[in-house]
Design a protein around this motif. Structure first.
Motif, PDB file in Angstrom:
ATOM      1  N   ALA A 160       1.629  -6.533 -22.332  1.00  0.00           N
ATOM      2  CA  ALA A 160       1.119  -7.454 -20.886  1.00  0.00           C
ATOM      3  C   ALA A 160       0.022  -6.926 -19.986  1.00  0.00           C
ATOM      4  O   ALA A 160      -0.689  -8.003 -19.069  1.00  0.00           O
ATOM      5  N   VAL A 161      -0.686  -6.213 -19.306  1.00  0.00           N
ATOM      6  CA  VAL A 161      -1.484  -5.449 -18.711  1.00  0.00           C
ATOM      7  C   VAL A 161      -2.752  -5.858 -19.528  1.00  0.00           C
ATOM      8  O   VAL A 161      -4.066  -5.982 -18.834  1.00  0.00           O
ATOM      9  N   ALA A 162      -2.764  -5.654 -20.946  1.00  0.00           N
ATOM     10  CA  ALA A 162      -3.805  -5.356 -20.855  1.00  0.00           C
ATOM     11  C   ALA A 162      -4.387  -7.102 -21.402  1.00  0.00           C
ATOM     12  O   ALA A 162      -5.247  -7.564 -21.036  1.00  0.00           O
ATOM     13  N   ALA A 163      -3.055  -7.960 -21.147  1.00  0.00           N
ATOM     14  CA  ALA A 163      -3.941  -9.289 -21.198  1.00  0.00           C
ATOM     15  C   ALA A 163      -4.326  -9.851 -19.734  1.00  0.00           C
ATOM     16  O   ALA A 163      -4.783 -10.383 -20.191  1.00  0.00           O
ATOM     17  N   VAL A 164      -3.167  -8.861 -19.007  1.00  0.00           N
ATOM     18  CA  VAL A 164      -3.945  -9.671 -17.845  1.00  0.00           C
ATOM     19  C   VAL A 164      -5.630  -9.417 -17.126  1.00  0.00           C
ATOM     20  O   VAL A 164      -6.202  -9.770 -16.858  1.00  0.00           O
TER      21      VAL A 164
ATOM     22  N   ARG B 232      -0.637 -17.163 -24.082  1.00  0.00           N
ATOM     23  CA  ARG B 232       0.576 -16.189 -24.153  1.00  0.00           C
ATOM     24  C   ARG B 232      -0.943 -15.076 -23.998  1.00  0.00           C
ATOM     25  O   ARG B 232      -1.458 -14.960 -23.794  1.00  0.00           O
ATOM     26  N   ALA B 233      -0.244 -13.832 -23.922  1.00  0.00           N
ATOM     27  CA  ALA B 233      -0.327 -12.362 -24.404  1.00  0.00           C
ATOM     28  C   ALA B 233      -1.261 -12.133 -25.681  1.00  0.00           C
ATOM     29  O   ALA B 233      -1.468 -11.029 -26.407  1.00  0.00           O
ATOM     30  N   ASN B 234      -2.576 -13.079 -25.814  1.00  0.00           N
ATOM     31  CA  ASN B 234      -2.802 -11.843 -26.986  1.00  0.00           C
ATOM     32  C   ASN B 234      -4.767 -13.053 -26.982  1.00  0.00           C
ATOM     33  O   ASN B 234      -4.578 -14.005 -25.773  1.00  0.00           O
ATOM     34  N   GLU B 235      -5.359 -12.163 -26.900  1.00  0.00           N
ATOM     35  CA  GLU B 235      -7.137 -12.152 -26.615  1.00  0.00           C
ATOM     36  C   GLU B 235      -8.201 -13.144 -27.091  1.00  0.00           C
ATOM     37  O   GLU B 235      -8.569 -14.791 -26.375  1.00  0.00           O
TER      38      GLU B 235
END
Length: 386
Positions: free
Chosen positions: A125-129, A78-81
């Motif tokens: 979204a951007v941070a995850a990529v 998922r989109a998390n660190e």
């Protein structure tokens, strides 16, 4: 990411999305066996699991990374660190690792799943990529529920994640909602309105809730998608995913018009289909395209006669192309003389016209009573004649 515009990447998610079917869980050893077969089959990417979801999934990604050499091994997040950190750790032995991260793109998901706003989702979204890019060069981004997403917002999201480093952008029809022309138009819109789209591969990930997964995926390819996410036998959550064997054979049959090819060795389909079916305890419906028991069975007299005169009358794919020895001429009450003659000759009997007519009458009486006619039944028919 440089890619051949005439090559269609086959992204197999049998071991991730396919395995989410209740009761179909595989052990790590079983996953490795299937992964090795997928590598022989010629898939480009294997989605090995969702590492943060369970210790078993984490271990499977680790072991698959060690076992497979030439194929890209992909892990879902998922989109998390934390998800991304765990996935990167699971991929540490992969020769060609890919992290597959993403977030909901439709207003339905943004509002009711994330209780968020478009702006905040875009930032995530951007941070995850960017975070995934710290670990691997190859980052795929999925815009979940893209099938129902607002086009302008979807284009904005795709542009932003490519700018952040995404090498593949996945446009999922998560709920199998789209019609083929709608899905195709969505891909075309992205091709025409996302200014950096040539820096990424567009991927089609379609579900089969309305029986349109394969049709939607092909519509995606016709409009510029160059990766299809699919599973052996079309297995997957709810009504399943796009079927790998259908996609590959469509590309083979329509090579001239689609002008796109795969590296798939279709002769291995029957073997791998049966193995996945047995290991996952998921029977394949008899009329399933390409790998179903009846996919190459001809039972109506008109079809049988045409097939026996010239097989291409009723066959666009040769059974040996998908790993079957030959087509079946199934004897039923709807079969004709030509089919009966074919089977009797196969058993070593040569009947003249009159003898065949008599045998055919008795055959029809028997076929009306029995669902299945065996070789033994045929031998007894001829013995009565003698």
């Amino acid at each position: 990411m440089l890619h051949d515009p005439n090559h269609l990447y086959i992204f197999d998610t049998t071991l991730r999305d396919g395995e989410q079917v209740p009761g179909c869980q595989l052990t790590t050893v079983e996953k490795i066996e299937i992964a090795k077969d997928l590598e022989k089959l010629g898939v480009d990417i294997i989605e090995a699991g969702f590492p943060v979801s369970s210790p078993g999934d984490f271990q499977s990604v680790v072991e698959l990374s060690k076992a497979v050499n030439d194929v890209i091994i992909c892990a879902l997040t998922r989109a998390n660190e934390n998800d991304i950190d765990v996935a990167a750790d699971a991929l540490k032995y992969a020769k060609r690792p890919r992290i597959h991260t993403g977030i909901g793109a439709s207003d339905m998901h943004i509002q009711y799943k994330f209780n968020s706003t478009r702006e905040a989702i875009l930032e995530r979204a951007v941070a995850a990529v960017k975070h995934a890019k710290k670990y691997v060069e190859d980052v795929e981004f999925y815009a979940e529920d893209a099938g129902r997403a607002d086009l302008e917002f979807l284009a904005k999201m795709i542009e932003a994640v490519i700018a952040a480093g995404a090498t593949v952008v996945n446009i999922p029809d998560t709920n199998g909602y789209c019609l083929p022309d709608q899905y195709g138009a969505k891909i075309k819109f992205l091709k025409e309105h996302v200014k950096n789209i040539d820096q990424a591969i567009i991927s089609a990930h379609c579900h089969n809730d309305l029986g349109l997964a394969t049709a939607n995926s092909i519509a995606g390819v016709q409009n510029g998608a160059r990766q299809i996410e699919c599973t052996i036998n079309g297995i997957g959550e709810r009504a399943g995913n796009t079927s790998l064997e259908e996609v590959a054979m469509i590309m083979k049959v329509h090579q001239q018009s689609l002008k796109v090819g795969t590296n798939i060795n279709s002769k291995l389909f029957t073997h791998i289909s049966r193995k996945v079916s047995e290991m996952m305890n998921m029977p394949v419906q008899p009329n399933k395209a390409i790998v179903g028991r009846n996919a190459f069975a001809h039972s109506s007299g008109i079809h049988q006669d045409g097939f026996l005169k010239h097989r291409e009358n009723y066959e666009i794919i040769k059974p040996e192309d998908v790993g079957l020895a030959e087509a079946d001429i199934i004897l039923t009450a709807r079969s004709g003389r030509h089919a009966l003659k074919h089977h009797l000759e196969r058993l070593g009997f040569s009947l003249d016209k009159e003898q065949l007519a008599d045998a055919y009458k008795r055959f029809l009486d028997l076929a009306d009573q029995k669902k299945q006619i065996t070789d033994e039944d045929l031998i007894n028919l001829v013995k009565v004649e003698a």
